[in-house]
Scaffold this motif. Sequence first.
Motif, mmCIF file in Angstrom:
data_model
loop_
_atom_site.group_PDB
_atom_site.id
_atom_site.type_symbol
_atom_site.label_atom_id
_atom_site.label_comp_id
_atom_site.label_asym_id
_atom_site.label_seq_id
_atom_site.Cartn_x
_atom_site.Cartn_y
_atom_site.Cartn_z
ATOM 1 N N THR A 282 22.065 35.260 -38.345
ATOM 2 C CA THR A 282 20.883 34.784 -37.632
ATOM 3 C C THR A 282 19.651 35.558 -38.081
ATOM 4 N N PRO A 283 18.591 34.861 -38.512
ATOM 5 C CA PRO A 283 17.393 35.567 -39.000
ATOM 6 C C PRO A 283 16.617 36.231 -37.875
ATOM 7 N N LEU A 284 15.838 37.226 -38.249
ATOM 8 C CA LEU A 284 14.906 37.840 -37.310
ATOM 9 C C LEU A 284 13.754 36.881 -37.046
ATOM 10 N N VAL A 285 13.273 36.841 -35.825
ATOM 11 C CA VAL A 285 12.125 36.009 -35.475
ATOM 12 C C VAL A 285 10.916 36.918 -35.320
ATOM 13 N N GLU A 286 9.882 36.681 -36.117
ATOM 14 C CA GLU A 286 8.698 37.543 -36.149
ATOM 15 C C GLU A 286 7.433 36.750 -35.815
ATOM 16 N N PRO A 287 6.937 36.861 -34.573
ATOM 17 C CA PRO A 287 5.706 36.149 -34.197
ATOM 18 C C PRO A 287 4.471 36.612 -34.967
ATOM 19 N N GLY A 288 4.504 37.833 -35.499
ATOM 20 C CA GLY A 288 3.346 38.346 -36.211
ATOM 21 C C GLY A 288 3.017 37.592 -37.479
ATOM 22 N N LEU A 289 3.959 36.775 -37.967
ATOM 23 C CA LEU A 289 3.728 35.998 -39.190
ATOM 24 C C LEU A 289 3.440 34.526 -38.904
ATOM 25 N N LEU A 290 3.113 34.220 -37.644
ATOM 26 C CA LEU A 290 2.763 32.848 -37.287
ATOM 27 C C LEU A 290 1.508 32.358 -38.001
ATOM 28 N N GLU A 291 1.393 31.044 -38.083
ATOM 29 C CA GLU A 291 0.184 30.407 -38.595
ATOM 30 C C GLU A 291 -0.987 30.698 -37.652
ATOM 31 N N GLN A 292 -2.193 30.459 -38.129
ATOM 32 C CA GLN A 292 -3.385 30.607 -37.293
ATOM 33 C C GLN A 292 -3.320 29.667 -36.100
ATOM 34 N N HIS A 293 -3.735 30.164 -34.938
ATOM 35 C CA HIS A 293 -3.766 29.331 -33.732
ATOM 36 C C HIS A 293 -5.156 28.690 -33.627
ATOM 37 N N PHE A 294 -5.185 27.368 -33.607
ATOM 38 C CA PHE A 294 -6.450 26.655 -33.542
ATOM 39 C C PHE A 294 -6.832 26.253 -32.123
ATOM 40 N N GLY A 295 -6.163 26.838 -31.144
ATOM 41 C CA GLY A 295 -6.571 26.681 -29.756
ATOM 42 C C GLY A 295 -6.659 25.248 -29.294
ATOM 43 N N ASP A 296 -7.774 24.913 -28.673
ATOM 44 C CA ASP A 296 -7.971 23.579 -28.091
ATOM 45 C C ASP A 296 -8.026 22.474 -29.142
ATOM 46 N N TRP A 297 -8.191 22.843 -30.401
ATOM 47 C CA TRP A 297 -8.311 21.824 -31.452
ATOM 48 C C TRP A 297 -6.978 21.401 -32.040
ATOM 49 N N GLN A 298 -5.902 22.101 -31.718
ATOM 50 C CA GLN A 298 -4.598 21.724 -32.243
ATOM 51 C C GLN A 298 -4.209 20.329 -31.744
ATOM 52 N N GLY A 299 -3.695 19.515 -32.651
ATOM 53 C CA GLY A 299 -3.274 18.171 -32.300
ATOM 54 C C GLY A 299 -4.331 17.113 -32.533
ATOM 55 N N PHE A 300 -5.541 17.542 -32.966
ATOM 56 C CA PHE A 300 -6.610 16.591 -33.256
ATOM 57 C C PHE A 300 -6.789 16.486 -34.772
ATOM 58 N N SER A 301 -7.190 15.318 -35.235
ATOM 59 C CA SER A 301 -7.482 15.149 -36.653
ATOM 60 C C SER A 301 -8.844 15.752 -36.967
ATOM 61 N N HIS A 302 -9.070 16.020 -38.248
ATOM 62 C CA HIS A 302 -10.373 16.534 -38.671
ATOM 63 C C HIS A 302 -11.480 15.529 -38.328
ATOM 64 N N ASP A 303 -11.198 14.251 -38.519
ATOM 65 C CA ASP A 303 -12.203 13.233 -38.221
ATOM 66 C C ASP A 303 -12.531 13.195 -36.737
ATOM 67 N N ALA A 304 -11.497 13.316 -35.899
ATOM 68 C CA ALA A 304 -11.732 13.303 -34.455
ATOM 69 C C ALA A 304 -12.563 14.491 -34.019
ATOM 70 N N LEU A 305 -12.310 15.640 -34.592
ATOM 71 C CA LEU A 305 -13.097 16.824 -34.246
ATOM 72 C C LEU A 305 -14.544 16.666 -34.704
ATOM 73 N N ALA A 306 -14.726 16.131 -35.914
ATOM 74 C CA ALA A 306 -16.084 15.937 -36.425
ATOM 75 C C ALA A 306 -16.867 14.966 -35.565
ATOM 76 N N ALA A 307 -16.164 13.965 -35.013
ATOM 77 C CA ALA A 307 -16.844 12.954 -34.199
ATOM 78 C C ALA A 307 -17.068 13.397 -32.754
ATOM 79 N N SER A 308 -16.518 14.551 -32.397
ATOM 80 C CA SER A 308 -16.617 14.996 -31.012
ATOM 81 C C SER A 308 -18.010 15.462 -30.627
#
Length: 208
Positions: free
Chosen positions: A72-98
Amino acid sequence: MTDVTRWWLVRHAPVINPDKLLYGQAEIAVDRVDARVLTALAGSLPEAAIRMVTPLSRTRLTLEAIGGASPTPLVEPGLLEQHFGDWQGFSHDALAASGDGRVAEFWRTPATARPPGGESFADVVNRVAETLGRRSAEFAGRGIVAVCHGGSIRAALAVALGIDPAAALAFQIDPLSVTRIDHIPVAGERPVWRIMGVNLPPTQPDGY
């Protein structure tokens, strides 16, 4: 240099993202059907190395696909991707149009601007720096295969090269590529880093 810690930083398999969403730390499916590439990648990684993933399933599934999930591999949260907060789950176009002015500011200064409820890339660099130092000390003299993310691999290169976070964003990090860096302790001084390769396609192990 018996205490050198060798890192194989592997970006996870390609994500399935037809709507081009900004996914960050959100869960998203990956494409693991390219058996030829997965087999080549498996053969390019040292068998005796520590295995490490992040809490996101796409890293664990990638490691499973290349046959490296046992033990079983070690799980390391320190190597997570950047957190985009409230913008996660939105397309670039949707954010631009907001009409949110913070979106334009983020793309003007992507290294330092922080999405609402999220983190900047500079924050990621600081997080990854702590993780690399801690895990390198813990596994001094060992190899570590870490299946992680494009953002955290760019952050690792910023740490290893001592460059500004904005400059590190210029690195291309492809899915299933390998980035090799070595952590080298120096008595009485700060450790140094050696860059062995960036965004490498699967090859044979480099003498580990």
